[in-house]
Enzyme design. Structure first.
Site, short mmCIF file in Angstrom:
data_model
loop_
_atom_site.label_atom_id
_atom_site.label_comp_id
_atom_site.label_asym_id
_atom_site.label_seq_id
_atom_site.Cartn_x
_atom_site.Cartn_y
_atom_site.Cartn_z
N ALA A 289 17.57 -21.98 0.18
CA ALA A 289 17.49 -21.77 -1.27
C ALA A 289 16.17 -22.27 -1.84
CB ALA A 289 18.65 -22.49 -1.96
N GLY B 173 20.31 -22.16 3.74
CA GLY B 173 20.65 -20.76 3.52
C GLY B 173 19.94 -19.82 4.47
N GLU C 230 22.05 -19.76 7.42
CA GLU C 230 23.28 -19.06 7.07
C GLU C 230 23.09 -17.54 7.09
OE1 GLU C 230 25.90 -21.88 4.22
OE2 GLU C 230 23.86 -21.50 3.51
N GLU D 281 22.22 -29.31 3.92
CA GLU D 281 22.57 -29.34 2.50
C GLU D 281 23.11 -30.67 2.01
OE1 GLU D 281 22.72 -24.90 3.45
OE2 GLU D 281 23.08 -26.79 4.49
#
Length: 270
Positions: free
Chosen positions: A76, A121, A124, A144
């Site tokens: 992110a 992310g 991910e 995270e």
């Protein structure tokens, strides 16, 4: 490879097709100035690109790559996140989530080509793919909790499905980064290749997969995804449903005919 078509989704995402690999699409993360940090605009573009790819019956395999030479995706965009109010963050959440589910729900086989950093992310997005090809520069992880959140792009659900609950807990709770060799050993990536060859090898793998029946590939992926985690009896019912969807297809008829005639099949894709 010669590009035969290129479509840009917003400023930061490109979908390319290549001569000789008509049925393989390359989905390129293209925000190199910030190592592909996923902003709201970029998330929106990933979702739009996945929607278009999912509707394109001519795509048999999608390969997710990066235009940055030292990173796949660092997750992110925390600078953007820091500027958002709580209300703005809540409004942004569906857009961000749609990017990850867009990749996860692509109906054809998907391959991530990972080099350099694939964190948060970014990892991910790779986990949302069916297969991960990584080169020896890859560093992966879900850090995270070190910034006060949790993996919110599917990481808490996808990682244990790859490596088991206890290993996933250790990786998430420690927020540690895992280098390529250990990542391969733990099953965080599926194939480890020499530095700089992740994209080339992933596209080559995509080409080998795409030589098979488009109908069969999509049905096989559906059975694998929907059957995972079910009890055996229920899983076999999922498999039977997928079999019925292909057993009377044009691809099945062509595949059997080509086998008996000792030639390559010309898949109708239906």
């Amino acid at each position: 490879m010669t590009i035969t078509s290129e479509q840009r989704f917003g400023e930061f995402v490109v979908v390319r097709r290549y001569e000789g690999q008509d049925h393989v699409a390359e989905l390129v993360l293209d925000r190199p100035k910030v190592m592909n940090a996923v902003s709201t605009d970029m998330a929106r573009s990933i979702g739009a690109a996945c929607e278009a790819l999912g509707a394109d019956r001519g795509v048999c395999v999608t390969v997710l790559t990066s235009s940055h030479d030292r990173a796949f995706c660092v997750g992110a965009d925390l600078k953007e996140r820091n500027s958002l109010t709580d209300a703005e963050l809540m409004r942004q959440r569906p857009t961000a989530r749609a990017a990850y589910t867009g990749v996860l729900e692509l109906p054809m086989p998907t391959i991530a080509a990972v080099h350099g950093f694939a964190l948060g992310g970014g990892f991910e997005l790779a986990l949302a793919c069916d297969l991960i090809v990584a080169d020896r520069t890859a560093v992966v992880g879900l850090p995270e909790v070190s910034v006060g959140v949790i993996p919110g792009g599917g990481g808490t659900q996808l990682l244990p499905r790859r490596v088991g609950a206890a290993r996933a807990a250790e990786l998430v709770f420690t927020a540690r980064r895992v280098e390529a060799a250990e990542a391969r050993e733990l099953g965080l990536v599926d194939e480890l290749v020499e530095a700089g060859r992740d994209r080339e090898e992933a596209l080559a793998l995509g080409g080998r997969i795409a030589a098979n029946s488009p109908v069969g590939l999509r049905a096989a992926k559906r059975a694998l995804r929907l059957g995972h985690g079910l009890d055996l009896r229920t899983g076999l019912e999922v498999e039977d449903s997928a079999w019925r969807s292909v057993a009377f297809s044009g691809d099945r008829a062509e595949g059997v005919a080509a086998f008996n005639e000792k030639r390559r099949p010309n898949w109708p894709g239906e």
